[in-house]
Design a protein around this motif. Structure first.
Motif, PDB file in Angstrom:
ATOM      1  N   ILE A 118      29.192  26.266  -3.393  1.00  0.00           N
ATOM      2  CA  ILE A 118      29.618  27.498  -2.714  1.00  0.00           C
ATOM      3  C   ILE A 118      28.423  28.378  -2.370  1.00  0.00           C
ATOM      4  CG2 ILE A 118      30.863  29.683  -3.106  1.00  0.00           C
ATOM      5  CD1 ILE A 118      32.934  27.899  -4.716  1.00  0.00           C
ATOM      6  N   GLU A 119      27.458  28.480  -3.303  1.00  0.00           N
ATOM      7  CA  GLU A 119      26.272  29.298  -3.031  1.00  0.00           C
ATOM      8  C   GLU A 119      25.475  28.739  -1.849  1.00  0.00           C
ATOM      9  OE1 GLU A 119      23.710  31.819  -5.873  1.00  0.00           O
ATOM     10  OE2 GLU A 119      22.816  29.826  -5.952  1.00  0.00           O
ATOM     11  N   LEU A 120      25.357  27.418  -1.766  1.00  0.00           N
ATOM     12  CA  LEU A 120      24.632  26.797  -0.647  1.00  0.00           C
ATOM     13  C   LEU A 120      25.362  27.030   0.689  1.00  0.00           C
ATOM     14  CD1 LEU A 120      23.454  23.459  -2.306  1.00  0.00           C
ATOM     15  CD2 LEU A 120      21.991  25.349  -1.586  1.00  0.00           C
ATOM     16  N   LEU A 121      26.695  27.027   0.663  1.00  0.00           N
ATOM     17  CA  LEU A 121      27.468  27.327   1.878  1.00  0.00           C
ATOM     18  C   LEU A 121      27.182  28.760   2.345  1.00  0.00           C
ATOM     19  CD1 LEU A 121      31.033  25.797   1.210  1.00  0.00           C
ATOM     20  CD2 LEU A 121      29.247  24.912   2.709  1.00  0.00           C
ATOM     21  N   ILE A 122      27.156  29.688   1.399  1.00  0.00           N
ATOM     22  CA  ILE A 122      26.909  31.099   1.734  1.00  0.00           C
ATOM     23  C   ILE A 122      25.504  31.275   2.302  1.00  0.00           C
ATOM     24  CG2 ILE A 122      26.657  33.432   0.755  1.00  0.00           C
ATOM     25  CD1 ILE A 122      28.863  32.603  -1.310  1.00  0.00           C
ATOM     26  N   VAL A 123      24.521  30.665   1.654  1.00  0.00           N
ATOM     27  CA  VAL A 123      23.131  30.757   2.125  1.00  0.00           C
ATOM     28  C   VAL A 123      23.013  30.192   3.537  1.00  0.00           C
ATOM     29  CG1 VAL A 123      20.799  29.824   1.768  1.00  0.00           C
ATOM     30  CG2 VAL A 123      22.032  30.853  -0.137  1.00  0.00           C
ATOM     31  N   SER A 124      23.635  29.049   3.761  1.00  0.00           N
ATOM     32  CA  SER A 124      23.594  28.422   5.088  1.00  0.00           C
ATOM     33  C   SER A 124      24.186  29.340   6.153  1.00  0.00           C
ATOM     34  CB  SER A 124      24.349  27.093   5.046  1.00  0.00           C
ATOM     35  OG  SER A 124      24.326  26.493   6.318  1.00  0.00           O
ATOM     36  N   ALA A 147      15.113  30.191   1.247  1.00  0.00           N
ATOM     37  CA  ALA A 147      14.523  30.930   0.119  1.00  0.00           C
ATOM     38  C   ALA A 147      14.694  32.445   0.310  1.00  0.00           C
ATOM     39  CB  ALA A 147      13.047  30.573  -0.019  1.00  0.00           C
ATOM     40  N   LYS A 148      14.537  32.900   1.558  1.00  0.00           N
ATOM     41  CA  LYS A 148      14.728  34.336   1.844  1.00  0.00           C
ATOM     42  C   LYS A 148      16.174  34.754   1.560  1.00  0.00           C
ATOM     43  CE  LYS A 148      12.707  35.654   5.862  1.00  0.00           C
ATOM     44  NZ  LYS A 148      12.161  35.455   7.232  1.00  0.00           N
ATOM     45  N   ALA A 149      17.118  33.875   1.919  1.00  0.00           N
ATOM     46  CA  ALA A 149      18.530  34.187   1.660  1.00  0.00           C
ATOM     47  C   ALA A 149      18.836  34.155   0.166  1.00  0.00           C
ATOM     48  CB  ALA A 149      19.427  33.202   2.409  1.00  0.00           C
TER      49      ALA A 149
END
Length: 332
Positions: free
Chosen positions: A44-50, A275-277
């Motif tokens: 879920i965190e990777l989806l949000i970052v993307s 990384a910025k996200a």
């Protein structure tokens, strides 16, 4: 890395960029999804970052581990349009992009937009469609536009493709070309849940008593808020030594003995953006090495290729990327 992580909470008060709203929105999305999705925090965190960095995501895992439902419910937390496309071997480019239809009244051809003209697009089993259909996605994913009969149609923002694929059943599938794989910011490998999570999944399904998962999820983020968050992420500080750290790692993938193909400059840029996200959603307005480490495996998963010998030995891209990370000195 304990020393590097310390500033996350301590320096919130003198951030140059106001990130409280972003942090709250991310927590709201996670809270909504937790009503239905058990575990899968990293996914879920990777989806949000993307989403925050305008990236597309390739999701890989065996059937039945909530890849599709997580992607669908994630889209529902955003107050935007959503469409789902099931890829099949007989799918044609026009089935996705749309087609020109002759209008008898006006005696002219009219372009009828296909399901790709939406905000969040879930493509199920992307590797089931033939090369011609895969190629139709190139321009849409990279340039966020569709050119048909000499006319270019822009996609509305936000525009994000979530594509799933099954790594086991390869009958009737087509390997995605490297050029298309490179257009996904992340490849997320979704694993089976733990025993505790499995028990909770069964319990929550029992307690729902037939209620559809979608009915429990509310939209918490508008396109306007999302655009504001994206602009804030652009301003996150990245020191020169952090940029060199990314370059050192990606360059090392290109001449590593275990790898047949290394990461491209697009991989370096994807790592930087992610990384910025990661920093911003933790309420921090500067990037630390830990943010880079978080981004590297999902960024490189689908961009590097193991040598045939290492593949036969059962080595994975994750283990090689981690090996390379360990071998590069962390900036202080």
């Amino acid at each position: 890395m304990e020393n590097n992580e310390q500033p996350t909470n301590d320096l919130n008060f003198d951030n140059r960029i106001p990130l409280e709203d972003l942090k709250k929105a991310v927590n709201d999305i996670k809270t909504e999804l937790a009503k239905v999705i058990i575990g899968q925090e990293n996914f879920i965190e990777l989806l949000i970052v993307s989403l925050l960095v305008d990236g597309h995501v390739l999701i890989e895992g065996v059937p039945g581990i909530a890849k599709t439902i997580t992607a669908k419910l994630f889209a529902k937390t955003l107050k935007t349009d959503f469409s789902r496309i099931q890829f099949t071997p007989d799918l044609m480019p026009s089935d996705i992009l749309g087609t020109s239809i002759f209008n008898v009244k006006s005696s002219e051809f009219e372009f009828k937009k296909g399901p790709i003209f939406s905000n969040i697009i879930l493509i199920d089993e992307i590797n089931r469609a033939p090369a011609k259909t895969q190629a139709a996605m190139f321009e849409t994913m990279e340039e966020r536009q569709v050119t048909m009969d000499g006319t270019t149609y822009g996609m509305e923002t936000p525009f994000m493709v979530l594509a799933t694929q099954n790594p086991i059943e390869q009958e009737g599938t087509y390997a995605l070309p490297e050029a298309q794989l490179d257009r996904f910011i992340f490849k997320i490998k979704v694993d089976y849940p733990s025993v505790e999570e499995e028990i909770k999944i069964i319990q929550t399904h029992h307690e729902r008593k037939g209620q559809k998962p979608q009915e429990r999820i509310s939209g918490v983020l508008t396109p306007e808020q999302l655009a504001d968050f994206k602009s804030k992420i652009q301003d996150v500080v990245v020191e020169e030594k952090i940029i060199k750290y990314i370059a050192d790692i990606i360059t090392k993938t290109r001449n590593h003995p275990h790898l047949y193909l290394g990461g491209s400059p697009r991989a370096s840029i994807a790592t930087l953006n992610a990384a910025k996200a990661f920093a911003a959603i933790l309420g921090r307005d500067f990037v630390i090495p830990e943010d880079i480490k978080k981004a590297l495996v999902p960024v490189l998963n689908h961009r590097v290729i193991l040598t045939p010998e290492r593949e036969m030995e059962g080595m994975t891209t994750d283990s090689v990327v981690n090996m390379i990370m360990e071998s590069v000195e962390i900036p202080r």
